[in-house]
Structure formats: structure tokens, C-alpha cells
Write a protein that holds these residues in place. Sequence first.
Motif, PDB file in Angstrom:
ATOM      1  N   GLY A  23       0.736  -1.275  -0.017  1.00  0.00           N
ATOM      2  CA  GLY A  23      -0.016  -0.110   0.057  1.00  0.00           C
ATOM      3  C   GLY A  23       0.795   1.183  -0.135  1.00  0.00           C
ATOM      4  O   GLY A  23       0.366   2.379  -0.084  1.00  0.00           O
ATOM      5  N   SER A  24       2.195   1.259  -0.058  1.00  0.00           N
ATOM      6  CA  SER A  24       2.941   2.341   0.065  1.00  0.00           C
ATOM      7  C   SER A  24       2.835   3.233  -1.399  1.00  0.00           C
ATOM      8  O   SER A  24       2.177   2.549  -2.276  1.00  0.00           O
ATOM      9  CB  SER A  24       4.402   2.155   0.108  1.00  0.00           C
ATOM     10  N   PRO A  25       2.912   4.388  -1.393  1.00  0.00           N
ATOM     11  CA  PRO A  25       2.593   5.411  -2.564  1.00  0.00           C
ATOM     12  C   PRO A  25       3.680   4.857  -3.798  1.00  0.00           C
ATOM     13  O   PRO A  25       3.043   4.989  -4.897  1.00  0.00           O
ATOM     14  CB  PRO A  25       3.112   6.835  -2.270  1.00  0.00           C
ATOM     15  N   GLU A  26       4.630   4.242  -3.403  1.00  0.00           N
ATOM     16  CA  GLU A  26       5.485   3.817  -4.729  1.00  0.00           C
ATOM     17  C   GLU A  26       4.670   2.629  -5.275  1.00  0.00           C
ATOM     18  O   GLU A  26       4.737   2.672  -6.481  1.00  0.00           O
ATOM     19  CB  GLU A  26       6.715   3.172  -4.251  1.00  0.00           C
ATOM     20  N   VAL A  27       4.193   1.909  -4.736  1.00  0.00           N
ATOM     21  CA  VAL A  27       3.540   0.472  -5.135  1.00  0.00           C
ATOM     22  C   VAL A  27       2.424   0.937  -6.115  1.00  0.00           C
ATOM     23  O   VAL A  27       2.021   0.585  -7.020  1.00  0.00           O
ATOM     24  CB  VAL A  27       3.437  -0.514  -4.077  1.00  0.00           C
ATOM     25  N   GLN A  28       1.450   1.888  -5.345  1.00  0.00           N
ATOM     26  CA  GLN A  28       0.050   2.207  -5.939  1.00  0.00           C
ATOM     27  C   GLN A  28       0.618   2.987  -7.195  1.00  0.00           C
ATOM     28  O   GLN A  28      -0.119   2.850  -8.187  1.00  0.00           O
ATOM     29  CB  GLN A  28      -0.313   3.325  -4.805  1.00  0.00           C
ATOM     30  N   VAL A  29       1.796   3.995  -7.180  1.00  0.00           N
ATOM     31  CA  VAL A  29       1.917   4.788  -8.348  1.00  0.00           C
ATOM     32  C   VAL A  29       2.402   3.845  -9.435  1.00  0.00           C
ATOM     33  O   VAL A  29       2.079   3.968 -10.711  1.00  0.00           O
ATOM     34  CB  VAL A  29       3.007   5.668  -8.151  1.00  0.00           C
ATOM     35  N   ALA A  30       3.413   2.597  -9.094  1.00  0.00           N
ATOM     36  CA  ALA A  30       3.834   1.706 -10.122  1.00  0.00           C
ATOM     37  C   ALA A  30       2.584   1.225 -10.798  1.00  0.00           C
ATOM     38  O   ALA A  30       2.764   0.996 -12.086  1.00  0.00           O
ATOM     39  CB  ALA A  30       4.717   0.984  -9.553  1.00  0.00           C
ATOM     40  N   ILE A  31       1.636   0.534  -9.949  1.00  0.00           N
ATOM     41  CA  ILE A  31       0.526  -0.137 -10.385  1.00  0.00           C
ATOM     42  C   ILE A  31      -0.342   0.928 -11.280  1.00  0.00           C
ATOM     43  O   ILE A  31      -0.643   0.328 -12.617  1.00  0.00           O
ATOM     44  CB  ILE A  31      -0.352  -0.887  -9.510  1.00  0.00           C
ATOM     45  N   LEU A  32      -0.488   2.085 -11.105  1.00  0.00           N
ATOM     46  CA  LEU A  32      -1.329   3.131 -11.719  1.00  0.00           C
ATOM     47  C   LEU A  32      -0.644   3.378 -13.150  1.00  0.00           C
ATOM     48  O   LEU A  32      -1.342   3.344 -14.236  1.00  0.00           O
ATOM     49  CB  LEU A  32      -1.680   4.257 -10.886  1.00  0.00           C
ATOM     50  N   THR A  33       0.662   3.317 -13.209  1.00  0.00           N
ATOM     51  CA  THR A  33       1.627   3.698 -14.239  1.00  0.00           C
ATOM     52  C   THR A  33       1.331   2.687 -15.265  1.00  0.00           C
ATOM     53  O   THR A  33       1.016   2.947 -16.428  1.00  0.00           O
ATOM     54  CB  THR A  33       2.837   4.105 -13.798  1.00  0.00           C
ATOM     55  N   LYS A  68       2.269  13.867  -5.710  1.00  0.00           N
ATOM     56  CA  LYS A  68       1.976  14.866  -4.785  1.00  0.00           C
ATOM     57  C   LYS A  68       2.275  14.830  -3.483  1.00  0.00           C
ATOM     58  O   LYS A  68       3.042  15.427  -2.581  1.00  0.00           O
ATOM     59  CB  LYS A  68       0.768  15.694  -4.932  1.00  0.00           C
ATOM     60  N   TYR A  69       1.424  13.916  -2.808  1.00  0.00           N
ATOM     61  CA  TYR A  69       1.780  13.250  -1.321  1.00  0.00           C
ATOM     62  C   TYR A  69       3.056  13.008  -1.218  1.00  0.00           C
ATOM     63  O   TYR A  69       3.871  13.475  -0.188  1.00  0.00           O
ATOM     64  CB  TYR A  69       0.857  12.211  -1.190  1.00  0.00           C
ATOM     65  N   LEU A  70       3.523  12.203  -2.175  1.00  0.00           N
ATOM     66  CA  LEU A  70       4.989  11.676  -1.780  1.00  0.00           C
ATOM     67  C   LEU A  70       5.915  12.624  -1.841  1.00  0.00           C
ATOM     68  O   LEU A  70       7.024  12.926  -1.399  1.00  0.00           O
ATOM     69  CB  LEU A  70       5.389  10.463  -2.885  1.00  0.00           C
ATOM     70  N   LYS A  71       5.672  13.774  -2.861  1.00  0.00           N
ATOM     71  CA  LYS A  71       6.816  14.829  -3.159  1.00  0.00           C
ATOM     72  C   LYS A  71       6.695  15.555  -1.722  1.00  0.00           C
ATOM     73  O   LYS A  71       7.898  16.136  -1.370  1.00  0.00           O
ATOM     74  CB  LYS A  71       6.463  15.618  -4.422  1.00  0.00           C
ATOM     75  N   GLU A  72       5.560  15.828  -1.103  1.00  0.00           N
ATOM     76  CA  GLU A  72       5.520  16.733  -0.008  1.00  0.00           C
ATOM     77  C   GLU A  72       6.083  15.993   1.364  1.00  0.00           C
ATOM     78  O   GLU A  72       6.697  16.595   1.996  1.00  0.00           O
ATOM     79  CB  GLU A  72       4.112  16.946   0.414  1.00  0.00           C
ATOM     80  N   THR A  73       6.187  14.758   1.288  1.00  0.00           N
ATOM     81  CA  THR A  73       6.293  13.925   2.609  1.00  0.00           C
ATOM     82  C   THR A  73       7.904  13.423   2.349  1.00  0.00           C
ATOM     83  O   THR A  73       8.675  13.411   3.316  1.00  0.00           O
ATOM     84  CB  THR A  73       5.434  12.590   2.873  1.00  0.00           C
ATOM     85  N   ASP A  74       8.468  12.949   1.431  1.00  0.00           N
ATOM     86  CA  ASP A  74       9.766  12.595   1.247  1.00  0.00           C
ATOM     87  C   ASP A  74      10.146  12.781  -0.469  1.00  0.00           C
ATOM     88  O   ASP A  74      10.096  11.860  -1.102  1.00  0.00           O
ATOM     89  CB  ASP A  74       9.664  11.030   1.460  1.00  0.00           C
ATOM     90  N   ALA A  75      10.851  14.119  -0.595  1.00  0.00           N
ATOM     91  CA  ALA A  75      11.314  14.435  -1.909  1.00  0.00           C
ATOM     92  C   ALA A  75      12.275  13.325  -2.476  1.00  0.00           C
ATOM     93  O   ALA A  75      12.330  12.968  -3.798  1.00  0.00           O
ATOM     94  CB  ALA A  75      12.159  15.570  -1.997  1.00  0.00           C
ATOM     95  N   GLN A  76      13.307  12.746  -1.605  1.00  0.00           N
ATOM     96  CA  GLN A  76      14.079  11.805  -2.294  1.00  0.00           C
ATOM     97  C   GLN A  76      13.373  10.502  -2.910  1.00  0.00           C
ATOM     98  O   GLN A  76      13.889   9.915  -3.933  1.00  0.00           O
ATOM     99  CB  GLN A  76      15.041  11.436  -1.075  1.00  0.00           C
ATOM    100  N   ARG A  77      12.515   9.936  -2.071  1.00  0.00           N
ATOM    101  CA  ARG A  77      11.770   8.746  -2.628  1.00  0.00           C
ATOM    102  C   ARG A  77      10.949   9.121  -3.917  1.00  0.00           C
ATOM    103  O   ARG A  77      10.869   8.399  -4.660  1.00  0.00           O
ATOM    104  CB  ARG A  77      10.803   8.300  -1.527  1.00  0.00           C
ATOM    105  N   TYR A  78      10.313  10.436  -3.683  1.00  0.00           N
ATOM    106  CA  TYR A  78       9.640  10.844  -5.051  1.00  0.00           C
ATOM    107  C   TYR A  78      10.494  10.932  -6.288  1.00  0.00           C
ATOM    108  O   TYR A  78      10.164  10.461  -7.449  1.00  0.00           O
ATOM    109  CB  TYR A  78       9.090  12.312  -4.724  1.00  0.00           C
ATOM    110  N   THR A  79      11.754  11.526  -6.313  1.00  0.00           N
ATOM    111  CA  THR A  79      12.802  11.623  -7.228  1.00  0.00           C
ATOM    112  C   THR A  79      13.173  10.213  -7.640  1.00  0.00           C
ATOM    113  O   THR A  79      13.187  10.046  -9.126  1.00  0.00           O
ATOM    114  CB  THR A  79      14.009  12.376  -6.820  1.00  0.00           C
ATOM    115  N   ALA A  80      13.476   9.389  -6.735  1.00  0.00           N
ATOM    116  CA  ALA A  80      13.865   7.993  -7.294  1.00  0.00           C
ATOM    117  C   ALA A  80      12.637   7.139  -8.003  1.00  0.00           C
ATOM    118  O   ALA A  80      12.969   6.458  -8.950  1.00  0.00           O
ATOM    119  CB  ALA A  80      14.311   7.290  -5.968  1.00  0.00           C
TER     120      ALA A  80
END
Length: 89
Positions: A23-33, A68-80
Motif C-alpha cells: 500500500g505504499s505510494p510507490e507501489v500504488q503509483v507503479a501499478i497505476l502507471t 504530490k503526497y510523496l513529493k511533500e512527505t519525502d522528496a528523495q523517494r519521489y525523485t527515485a
Amino acid sequence: MALTKEVKKALVEKFARFPGDTGSPEVQVAILTHEINELNDHLQAHIHDFHSKRGLFMKIGRRRNLLKYLKETDAQRYTALINELGLRR
């Protein structure tokens, strides 16, 4: 066109932050992409499929909010994540 269990499992394993993470944003974004890319291919062939087009826009909006949520909470994870998925060229 639907997301198969094998593809979803592979995406979850690749983008999970820890074992069992679904359920992390990274997994959700990957599935949506992945779903967005499949819908894009579908709409190239079926231009007048307006119901699928609406679904595509909804998925894009959901992905935008998660990014947007990921960028606000952890910019490094967002960039990766955007570098790994090839977004924001």
C-alpha cells in the motif's frame, strides 16, 4: 487489458519498501502507471472509446495526487520513483 496477478505481484515486489508492502505510494503509483500505459495503448486503437478515456483520466488524477503526497512527505523517494518509472521527462 486487465492487470494480471503475475504482473501485479512483480510490480509489488519491485517497488515495495519492505516485504509485504502493498500500500505504499510507490507501489500504488507503479501499478497505476502500468494501467495508464495499457489504457494509452488501447485508446490509440480505439479512439472513440470515451468510457475508457474517462477511466484513464481518473487514474491519471489518482496517480498525480499520490505523487504530490510523496513529493511533500519525502522528496528523495519521489525523485527515485519518477526516475525509475520514467515519468516527468
